[in-house]
Design a protein around this motif. Sequence first.
Motif, mmCIF file in Angstrom:
data_model
loop_
_atom_site.group_PDB
_atom_site.id
_atom_site.type_symbol
_atom_site.label_atom_id
_atom_site.label_comp_id
_atom_site.label_asym_id
_atom_site.label_seq_id
_atom_site.Cartn_x
_atom_site.Cartn_y
_atom_site.Cartn_z
ATOM 1 N N ASP A 58 40.146 49.775 31.181
ATOM 2 C CA ASP A 58 41.248 49.802 30.219
ATOM 3 C C ASP A 58 42.417 48.982 30.768
ATOM 4 O OD1 ASP A 58 42.862 50.474 28.088
ATOM 5 O OD2 ASP A 58 42.507 52.616 28.251
ATOM 6 N N ASN A 59 43.442 48.834 29.985
ATOM 7 C CA ASN A 59 44.639 48.063 30.344
ATOM 8 C C ASN A 59 44.305 46.592 30.580
ATOM 9 O OD1 ASN A 59 46.143 50.394 30.151
ATOM 10 N ND2 ASN A 59 46.100 50.805 32.337
ATOM 11 N N LEU A 60 43.459 46.056 29.701
ATOM 12 C CA LEU A 60 43.090 44.633 29.746
ATOM 13 C C LEU A 60 43.954 43.883 28.726
ATOM 14 C CD1 LEU A 60 39.190 45.048 29.631
ATOM 15 C CD2 LEU A 60 40.617 44.736 31.656
ATOM 16 N N PRO A 61 44.954 43.112 29.153
ATOM 17 C CA PRO A 61 45.865 42.464 28.205
ATOM 18 C C PRO A 61 45.165 41.596 27.155
ATOM 19 C CG PRO A 61 46.661 42.185 30.444
ATOM 20 C CD PRO A 61 45.304 42.812 30.534
ATOM 21 N N PHE A 62 44.075 40.964 27.531
ATOM 22 C CA PHE A 62 43.359 40.096 26.597
ATOM 23 C C PHE A 62 41.995 40.678 26.212
ATOM 24 C CE2 PHE A 62 46.339 37.401 28.808
ATOM 25 C CZ PHE A 62 46.925 36.695 27.759
ATOM 26 N N SER A 63 41.747 41.935 26.599
ATOM 27 C CA SER A 63 40.469 42.612 26.342
ATOM 28 C C SER A 63 39.294 41.865 26.964
ATOM 29 C CB SER A 63 40.242 42.802 24.834
ATOM 30 O OG SER A 63 41.314 43.534 24.272
ATOM 31 N N ILE A 64 39.565 41.133 28.041
ATOM 32 C CA ILE A 64 38.540 40.362 28.739
ATOM 33 C C ILE A 64 38.607 40.693 30.225
ATOM 34 C CG2 ILE A 64 37.774 38.035 29.401
ATOM 35 C CD1 ILE A 64 38.983 37.041 26.750
ATOM 36 N N GLY A 65 37.447 40.854 30.827
ATOM 37 C CA GLY A 65 37.415 41.145 32.255
ATOM 38 C C GLY A 65 36.050 40.855 32.848
ATOM 39 N N VAL A 66 35.900 41.270 34.071
ATOM 40 C CA VAL A 66 34.644 41.122 34.796
ATOM 41 C C VAL A 66 34.415 42.414 35.565
ATOM 42 C CG1 VAL A 66 33.405 39.856 36.599
ATOM 43 C CG2 VAL A 66 34.954 38.629 35.054
ATOM 44 N N ALA A 67 33.223 42.985 35.444
ATOM 45 C CA ALA A 67 32.860 44.143 36.255
ATOM 46 C C ALA A 67 32.190 43.630 37.522
ATOM 47 C CB ALA A 67 31.907 45.056 35.496
ATOM 48 N N ALA A 68 32.676 44.099 38.654
ATOM 49 C CA ALA A 68 32.070 43.764 39.949
ATOM 50 C C ALA A 68 31.318 45.001 40.426
ATOM 51 C CB ALA A 68 33.135 43.369 40.957
ATOM 52 N N ILE A 69 30.037 44.830 40.722
ATOM 53 C CA ILE A 69 29.172 45.941 41.109
ATOM 54 C C ILE A 69 28.617 45.654 42.499
ATOM 55 C CG2 ILE A 69 27.117 47.273 40.481
ATOM 56 C CD1 ILE A 69 27.598 46.049 37.587
ATOM 57 N N GLY A 70 28.631 46.651 43.362
ATOM 58 C CA GLY A 70 28.159 46.447 44.724
ATOM 59 C C GLY A 70 27.377 47.618 45.267
ATOM 60 N N PHE A 71 26.612 47.341 46.298
ATOM 61 C CA PHE A 71 25.793 48.360 46.953
ATOM 62 C C PHE A 71 26.478 48.966 48.169
ATOM 63 C CE2 PHE A 71 22.600 45.587 44.901
ATOM 64 C CZ PHE A 71 22.019 46.538 44.078
ATOM 65 N N SER A 72 27.557 48.336 48.662
ATOM 66 C CA SER A 72 28.179 48.787 49.912
ATOM 67 C C SER A 72 29.686 48.892 49.786
ATOM 68 C CB SER A 72 27.876 47.801 51.041
ATOM 69 O OG SER A 72 26.497 47.652 51.216
ATOM 70 N N ARG A 73 30.219 49.922 50.393
ATOM 71 C CA ARG A 73 31.663 50.074 50.498
ATOM 72 C C ARG A 73 32.122 49.297 51.727
ATOM 73 N NH1 ARG A 73 35.187 55.602 50.754
ATOM 74 N NH2 ARG A 73 37.185 54.528 50.643
ATOM 75 N N ILE A 74 33.303 48.675 51.621
ATOM 76 C CA ILE A 74 33.870 47.923 52.743
ATOM 77 C C ILE A 74 35.303 48.394 52.975
ATOM 78 C CG2 ILE A 74 32.403 45.895 52.356
ATOM 79 C CD1 ILE A 74 34.818 44.565 50.975
ATOM 80 N N PRO A 75 35.864 48.139 54.155
ATOM 81 C CA PRO A 75 37.284 48.424 54.347
ATOM 82 C C PRO A 75 38.087 47.599 53.345
ATOM 83 C CG PRO A 75 36.222 47.923 56.440
ATOM 84 C CD PRO A 75 35.227 47.605 55.364
ATOM 85 N N PRO A 76 39.223 48.101 52.873
ATOM 86 C CA PRO A 76 40.010 47.342 51.889
ATOM 87 C C PRO A 76 40.258 45.902 52.347
ATOM 88 C CG PRO A 76 40.937 49.522 52.189
ATOM 89 C CD PRO A 76 39.857 49.368 53.226
ATOM 90 N N LEU A 77 39.916 44.975 51.482
ATOM 91 C CA LEU A 77 40.061 43.548 51.772
ATOM 92 C C LEU A 77 41.117 42.975 50.839
ATOM 93 C CD1 LEU A 77 39.079 40.897 53.122
ATOM 94 C CD2 LEU A 77 37.371 40.748 51.300
ATOM 95 N N ASP A 78 42.276 42.561 51.390
ATOM 96 C CA ASP A 78 43.345 41.976 50.585
ATOM 97 C C ASP A 78 42.874 40.621 50.069
ATOM 98 O OD1 ASP A 78 45.679 40.922 49.461
ATOM 99 O OD2 ASP A 78 46.953 41.733 51.031
ATOM 100 N N LEU A 79 42.975 40.441 48.765
ATOM 101 C CA LEU A 79 42.475 39.222 48.135
ATOM 102 C C LEU A 79 43.530 38.114 48.062
ATOM 103 C CD1 LEU A 79 40.324 40.883 45.327
ATOM 104 C CD2 LEU A 79 39.573 39.942 47.525
#
Length: 142
Positions: free
Chosen positions: A49-70
């Motif tokens: 939710d809270n998609l300003p343009f109703s467009i996004g990307v779901a990122a799916i992963g098998f592993s948790r990682i330490p928080p990585l600043d993008l």
Amino acid sequence: LAIYYTTTQTNSTAGYGYVGSGCAGTLGVPTNVALTQPVLGSTATMQIDNLPFSIGVAAIGFSRIPPLDLVIIGMGGCNLHHTADATVTLIGAGNVATYSLNIPNNPVFIGAQLYHSGLSLDPAINAFGFTLSDAAVMLMGL
């Protein structure tokens, strides 16, 4: 953090839980909620939710990682909390998008974990043009 793990380990119940926080965009932090639980033999449906343009990307992963600043890709202050092993383009309406995953009907998947978060198209918010929802984990079960 350990609460969602305990549920599946003690009684094989499917679950969905918070892993890490996202970053605010034009409409606030995109939400990441389960509309249905990841029960074996069913379809799990998630909503961003809270998609300003109703467009996004779901990122799916098998592993948790330490928080990585993008910050390296222009999303300073946004942390990735899991690997991004697969992506799904999301196109919704009314600032919301949903997607579904078929959960195999095989007991070997009880307790299997899939991590996911959603990227929200928000061109004015940072150099990359996206914000990130809270991260969550799906625990497959009964």
